[in-house]
Enzyme design. Sequence first.
Site, PDB file in Angstrom:
ATOM      1  N   LYS A 170       0.867  -1.172   0.000  1.00 44.67           N
ATOM      2  CA  LYS A 170       0.000   0.000   0.000  1.00 44.67           C
ATOM      3  C   LYS A 170       0.907   1.227   0.000  1.00 44.67           C
ATOM      4  O   LYS A 170       1.499   1.573   1.019  1.00 44.67           O
ATOM      5  CB  LYS A 170      -0.915  -0.005   1.230  1.00 44.67           C
ATOM      6  N   GLY A 201      -4.629   3.475  -2.300  1.00 44.79           N
ATOM      7  CA  GLY A 201      -5.776   3.947  -1.528  1.00 44.79           C
ATOM      8  C   GLY A 201      -5.366   4.748  -0.319  1.00 44.79           C
ATOM      9  O   GLY A 201      -4.185   5.026  -0.100  1.00 44.79           O
ATOM     10  N   GLY A 203      -4.909   5.668   3.731  1.00 42.31           N
ATOM     11  CA  GLY A 203      -4.434   4.945   4.903  1.00 42.31           C
ATOM     12  C   GLY A 203      -5.530   4.422   5.803  1.00 42.31           C
ATOM     13  O   GLY A 203      -5.512   3.235   6.189  1.00 42.31           O
ATOM     14  N   PRO A 204      -6.515   5.251   6.183  1.00 44.54           N
ATOM     15  CA  PRO A 204      -7.561   4.761   7.079  1.00 44.54           C
ATOM     16  C   PRO A 204      -8.424   3.652   6.492  1.00 44.54           C
ATOM     17  O   PRO A 204      -9.163   2.989   7.224  1.00 44.54           O
ATOM     18  CB  PRO A 204      -8.398   6.026   7.352  1.00 44.54           C
ATOM     19  N   VAL A 206      -7.338   1.427   3.238  1.00 44.54           N
ATOM     20  CA  VAL A 206      -6.480   0.335   2.771  1.00 44.54           C
ATOM     21  C   VAL A 206      -5.444  -0.049   3.819  1.00 44.54           C
ATOM     22  O   VAL A 206      -5.218  -1.233   4.093  1.00 44.54           O
ATOM     23  CB  VAL A 206      -5.798   0.715   1.442  1.00 44.54           C
ATOM     24  N   GLY A 207      -4.797   0.949   4.424  1.00 42.48           N
ATOM     25  CA  GLY A 207      -3.787   0.645   5.431  1.00 42.48           C
ATOM     26  C   GLY A 207      -4.364  -0.096   6.614  1.00 42.48           C
ATOM     27  O   GLY A 207      -3.782  -1.074   7.091  1.00 42.48           O
ATOM     28  N   GLU A 245       9.329   1.942  11.077  1.00 42.37           N
ATOM     29  CA  GLU A 245      10.370   2.968  10.922  1.00 42.37           C
ATOM     30  C   GLU A 245       9.648   4.298  10.972  1.00 42.37           C
ATOM     31  O   GLU A 245       8.914   4.670  10.054  1.00 42.37           O
ATOM     32  CB  GLU A 245      11.111   2.772   9.601  1.00 42.37           C
ATOM     33  N   CYS A 279      13.104  11.649   7.599  1.00 46.63           N
ATOM     34  CA  CYS A 279      12.917  11.345   9.022  1.00 46.63           C
ATOM     35  C   CYS A 279      14.234  11.364   9.788  1.00 46.63           C
ATOM     36  O   CYS A 279      14.248  11.624  10.998  1.00 46.63           O
ATOM     37  CB  CYS A 279      12.223  10.001   9.190  1.00 46.63           C
ATOM     38  N   GLU A 371       8.939  16.674  15.443  1.00 48.83           N
ATOM     39  CA  GLU A 371       9.408  16.515  14.062  1.00 48.83           C
ATOM     40  C   GLU A 371       8.651  17.479  13.156  1.00 48.83           C
ATOM     41  O   GLU A 371       7.426  17.412  13.049  1.00 48.83           O
ATOM     42  CB  GLU A 371       9.205  15.079  13.587  1.00 48.83           C
TER      43      GLU A 371
END
Length: 463
Positions: A170, A201, A203-204, A206-207, A245, A279, A371
Amino acid sequence: MKSHDAMYIGGEWRPAASSDTIPVINPADEQVIGQVPAGTAEDVDAAVRAARAAFPAWAATPPAERAARIAALRDALAARAEEIAATVTAELGAPPQFAAAVHTGLPIAVAGSYAELAATHSFEEKVGNSTVCAEPVGVVGAITPWNYPLHQIVAKVAPALAAGCTVVLKPAEDTPLTAQLFAEAVHAADLPAGVFNLVTGLGPVVGQALAEHADVDLVSFTGSTAVGKRIGALAGGAVKRVALELGGKSANVILPSADLGKAVAVGIANVMSNSGQTCSAWTRMLVHTDQYDEAVALAVEAVAKYVPGERVGPLVNAKQQQRVRGYIEKGVAEGARIVAGGPEAPWKTGYYVSPTVFADVTPQMTIAQEEIFGPVVSIIRYEDEADALAIANGTVYGLAGAVWGEPEAAVAFARRMDTGQVDINGGRFNPLAPFGGYKQSGVGRELGAHGLAEYLQTKSLQF
């Protein structure tokens, strides 16, 4: 305009379950450049079932043959290198030279490293009267970010395939066109059907479906710490393995014995790379109080070379642009001093943020703790090495960092830093070295043999 209407599932392009689409926007000019299907849980289920069906045969494939298939995938990516780089520039905004060298060249090299590792790694060892076997975990759900779209795909998919796992990917919704090119390379490399599958797709949707699916054995995620915590909770309900990660707030520690000019210049370059959307960026520059004013002046001089639209691209989307500008305003409100840049956008069009340097930053300010994920550097003074170490270790993160100074002293300081990777006096990035974090920067490692190990589980046979 690159329009896609299908998912890559079971070795073929299949129509998506829904007609809904996600637009892809060029962050440099805010124009729509493509669209991809907005996947559903139904699409995820189809992809996971294809990966599960392909797993037994792929796991039983001799490592040397898996290595050959990964080498073919590397070659297929290399054949598309020019198109991949142009696509990364279009959907992420990365300057062309950086897109070619880092966004394209590096992941192709990483794919090659796993072709070699699959062929040479020992998947069994004798321990007393036991044979200890390293076996593939199973079906992997790989969820990748937008900031390094191809690199993060390769850093998950290549070791998973080398281990004998099958994968459902994904990709990030902001940079899905690169993932489509990767799927085309997989198809050209003639990997067995179902070994690799792609579902685009949100995240909320498909993830989450991928993290929760009962037939996914491991979820590998790169992204924010907040989302990583959510994925860890979803996977934990099924006692499912995760590799995370996550975020970082890395310290660039300049000891009094360092070459100050070089340390500052390289430190600024590190943060400006990829428009600060890295990151592991060294966003906190720690300087001894006696050298502080000189370091600030050098930083102002160095950052002037990073002109928006030339050496620094836009941020990925409008939300990210506003987020970074908000952090800059927060820094001013809390008493930090802007010595370069500022919250004003340099252009009316495009999601640009001016490269910004803050002086007079204290360790507990928001811009020194959270961050930002943009081209923003905070310069922090310290009194002695004990103070520098406390500041360097004084965040919830521990992904990367740097130390500059007399080599023995720099190494000694680096060993005391609570972080997963430290560059000494500008040490080069090593794609074979493990990459990953301490504390809330993640769980597990990517790249090299340690990255391969994330996709293996251990069995012992006693004789």
